[in-house]
Design a protein around this motif. Structure first.
Motif, PDB file in Angstrom:
ATOM      1  N   LYS A  17      -1.348  15.020 -11.524  1.00 20.81           N
ATOM      2  CA  LYS A  17      -0.003  14.814 -10.988  1.00 20.81           C
ATOM      3  C   LYS A  17      -0.120  14.650  -9.473  1.00 20.81           C
ATOM      4  CE  LYS A  17       4.355  17.324 -10.668  1.00 20.81           C
ATOM      5  NZ  LYS A  17       5.045  18.525 -11.136  1.00 20.81           N
ATOM      6  N   ILE A  18       0.440  13.547  -8.946  1.00 18.65           N
ATOM      7  CA  ILE A  18       0.423  13.298  -7.505  1.00 18.65           C
ATOM      8  C   ILE A  18       1.832  12.964  -7.033  1.00 18.65           C
ATOM      9  CG2 ILE A  18      -1.969  12.474  -7.519  1.00 18.65           C
ATOM     10  CD1 ILE A  18      -0.828   9.606  -7.218  1.00 18.65           C
ATOM     11  N   TRP A  19       2.019  12.998  -5.723  1.00 19.42           N
ATOM     12  CA  TRP A  19       3.283  12.621  -5.096  1.00 19.42           C
ATOM     13  C   TRP A  19       2.990  11.449  -4.173  1.00 19.42           C
ATOM     14  CZ3 TRP A  19       7.856  14.630  -6.566  1.00 19.42           C
ATOM     15  CH2 TRP A  19       7.794  15.763  -7.385  1.00 19.42           C
ATOM     16  N   VAL A  20       3.770  10.369  -4.298  1.00 17.39           N
ATOM     17  CA  VAL A  20       3.550   9.128  -3.564  1.00 17.39           C
ATOM     18  C   VAL A  20       4.767   8.842  -2.686  1.00 17.39           C
ATOM     19  CG1 VAL A  20       3.105   6.658  -3.799  1.00 17.39           C
ATOM     20  CG2 VAL A  20       2.162   8.249  -5.467  1.00 17.39           C
ATOM     21  N   CYS A  21       4.507   8.468  -1.439  1.00 14.94           N
ATOM     22  CA  CYS A  21       5.589   8.133  -0.505  1.00 14.94           C
ATOM     23  C   CYS A  21       6.279   6.851  -0.955  1.00 14.94           C
ATOM     24  CB  CYS A  21       5.028   7.965   0.898  1.00 14.94           C
ATOM     25  SG  CYS A  21       6.308   7.623   2.133  1.00 14.94           S
ATOM     26  N   SER A  23       8.156   4.927   1.036  1.00 12.80           N
ATOM     27  CA  SER A  23       8.294   3.983   2.145  1.00 12.80           C
ATOM     28  C   SER A  23       7.275   2.850   2.017  1.00 12.80           C
ATOM     29  CB  SER A  23       8.081   4.704   3.482  1.00 12.80           C
ATOM     30  OG  SER A  23       8.035   3.764   4.542  1.00 12.80           O
ATOM     31  N   ASP A  24       7.728   1.615   2.249  1.00 10.54           N
ATOM     32  CA  ASP A  24       6.830   0.456   2.201  1.00 10.54           C
ATOM     33  C   ASP A  24       5.831   0.468   3.357  1.00 10.54           C
ATOM     34  OD1 ASP A  24       8.050  -0.525  -0.081  1.00 10.54           O
ATOM     35  OD2 ASP A  24       9.459  -1.778   1.034  1.00 10.54           O
ATOM     36  N   ASP A  25       6.155   1.166   4.438  1.00  9.55           N
ATOM     37  CA  ASP A  25       5.296   1.201   5.616  1.00  9.55           C
ATOM     38  C   ASP A  25       4.285   2.339   5.586  1.00  9.55           C
ATOM     39  OD1 ASP A  25       6.677  -0.974   6.669  1.00  9.55           O
ATOM     40  OD2 ASP A  25       8.185   0.321   7.590  1.00  9.55           O
ATOM     41  N   CYS A  26       4.335   3.177   4.567  1.00  6.89           N
ATOM     42  CA  CYS A  26       3.470   4.363   4.490  1.00  6.89           C
ATOM     43  C   CYS A  26       2.696   4.324   3.171  1.00  6.89           C
ATOM     44  CB  CYS A  26       4.326   5.627   4.571  1.00  6.89           C
ATOM     45  SG  CYS A  26       3.386   7.163   4.561  1.00  6.89           S
ATOM     46  N   ASN A  27       1.427   4.675   3.201  1.00  5.32           N
ATOM     47  CA  ASN A  27       0.639   4.695   1.968  1.00  5.32           C
ATOM     48  C   ASN A  27       0.160   6.112   1.638  1.00  5.32           C
ATOM     49  OD1 ASN A  27      -1.294   4.974   3.922  1.00  5.32           O
ATOM     50  ND2 ASN A  27      -2.590   3.317   3.232  1.00  5.32           N
ATOM     51  N   CYS A  28       0.890   7.101   2.103  1.00  2.00           N
ATOM     52  CA  CYS A  28       0.538   8.502   1.894  1.00  2.00           C
ATOM     53  C   CYS A  28       0.759   8.925   0.435  1.00  2.00           C
ATOM     54  CB  CYS A  28       1.374   9.379   2.822  1.00  2.00           C
ATOM     55  SG  CYS A  28       1.023  11.135   2.695  1.00  2.00           S
ATOM     56  N   TRP A  29      -0.172   9.724  -0.076  1.00  2.00           N
ATOM     57  CA  TRP A  29       0.004  10.369  -1.380  1.00  2.00           C
ATOM     58  C   TRP A  29      -0.749  11.687  -1.333  1.00  2.00           C
ATOM     59  CZ3 TRP A  29      -4.223  11.511  -4.412  1.00  2.00           C
ATOM     60  CH2 TRP A  29      -5.398  10.822  -4.132  1.00  2.00           C
ATOM     61  N   MET A  30      -0.367  12.621  -2.182  1.00  2.00           N
ATOM     62  CA  MET A  30      -1.062  13.912  -2.224  1.00  2.00           C
ATOM     63  C   MET A  30      -1.052  14.467  -3.637  1.00  2.00           C
ATOM     64  SD  MET A  30       1.576  16.614  -0.503  1.00  2.00           S
ATOM     65  CE  MET A  30       2.611  15.558   0.478  1.00  2.00           C
ATOM     66  N   ARG A  31      -2.078  15.237  -3.924  1.00  2.00           N
ATOM     67  CA  ARG A  31      -2.157  15.912  -5.220  1.00  2.00           C
ATOM     68  C   ARG A  31      -1.095  17.002  -5.259  1.00  2.00           C
ATOM     69  NH1 ARG A  31      -7.642  15.634  -7.545  1.00  2.00           N
ATOM     70  NH2 ARG A  31      -8.824  14.216  -6.242  1.00  2.00           N
ATOM     71  N   ASP A  32      -0.523  17.208  -6.433  1.00  2.00           N
ATOM     72  CA  ASP A  32       0.508  18.229  -6.583  1.00  2.00           C
ATOM     73  C   ASP A  32      -0.033  19.614  -6.235  1.00  2.00           C
ATOM     74  OD1 ASP A  32       3.230  19.042  -7.499  1.00  2.00           O
ATOM     75  OD2 ASP A  32       2.049  20.144  -8.984  1.00  2.00           O
ATOM     76  N   CYS A  45       5.615  10.492   7.279  1.00  2.00           N
ATOM     77  CA  CYS A  45       6.723   9.689   7.821  1.00  2.00           C
ATOM     78  C   CYS A  45       8.099  10.292   7.569  1.00  2.00           C
ATOM     79  CB  CYS A  45       6.670   8.270   7.263  1.00  2.00           C
ATOM     80  SG  CYS A  45       7.111   8.137   5.518  1.00  2.00           S
ATOM     81  N   GLY A  46       8.190  11.310   6.696  1.00  2.00           N
ATOM     82  CA  GLY A  46       9.470  11.958   6.437  1.00  2.00           C
ATOM     83  C   GLY A  46      10.302  11.315   5.337  1.00  2.00           C
ATOM     84  N   SER A  47       9.767  10.271   4.684  1.00  2.00           N
ATOM     85  CA  SER A  47      10.498   9.612   3.594  1.00  2.00           C
ATOM     86  C   SER A  47      10.395  10.434   2.308  1.00  2.00           C
ATOM     87  CB  SER A  47       9.918   8.224   3.337  1.00  2.00           C
ATOM     88  OG  SER A  47      10.070   7.399   4.465  1.00  2.00           O
ATOM     89  N   LYS A  48      11.180  10.039   1.321  1.00  2.00           N
ATOM     90  CA  LYS A  48      11.161  10.708   0.023  1.00  2.00           C
ATOM     91  C   LYS A  48       9.843  10.399  -0.697  1.00  2.00           C
ATOM     92  CE  LYS A  48      13.695  11.018  -4.247  1.00  2.00           C
ATOM     93  NZ  LYS A  48      14.080  10.160  -5.325  1.00  2.00           N
ATOM     94  N   MET A  49       9.351  11.340  -1.497  1.00  2.00           N
ATOM     95  CA  MET A  49       8.152  11.132  -2.299  1.00  2.00           C
ATOM     96  C   MET A  49       8.532  11.220  -3.766  1.00  2.00           C
ATOM     97  SD  MET A  49       5.168  13.065  -0.191  1.00  2.00           S
ATOM     98  CE  MET A  49       3.853  11.960  -0.692  1.00  2.00           C
TER      99      MET A  49
END
Length: 69
Positions: A17-21, A23-32, A45-49
């Protein structure tokens, strides 16, 4: 005799399970299991994931701050 061959350990992978940003300008993701809070806000960037699943190498989080469900 074989030179240069190393004993290679098998890399264990599983669906994670991961969380993905969003935003089109951000490629951030993180493991749950590496999230530090319950908010679904991108730390970069502060956008919703949004929640997704991805097959990744197994990585254990031994942090004192991680609380498994």
């Amino acid at each position: 005799m074989a030179f240069g061959k190393k004993n290679q350990t098998e890399i264990k992978e599983e669906e994670t399970k991961i969380w993905v940003c969003t935003s089109d300008d951000c490629n951030c993701w993180m493991r749950d299991n590496f999230r530090t809070n319950e908010e679904n806000i991108c730390p970069m960037c502060g956008s919703k994931m949004e929640e997704e699943n991805k097959v990744l190498q197994v990585v254990e989080n031994n942090s004192l701050y991680y609380k498994q469900d």
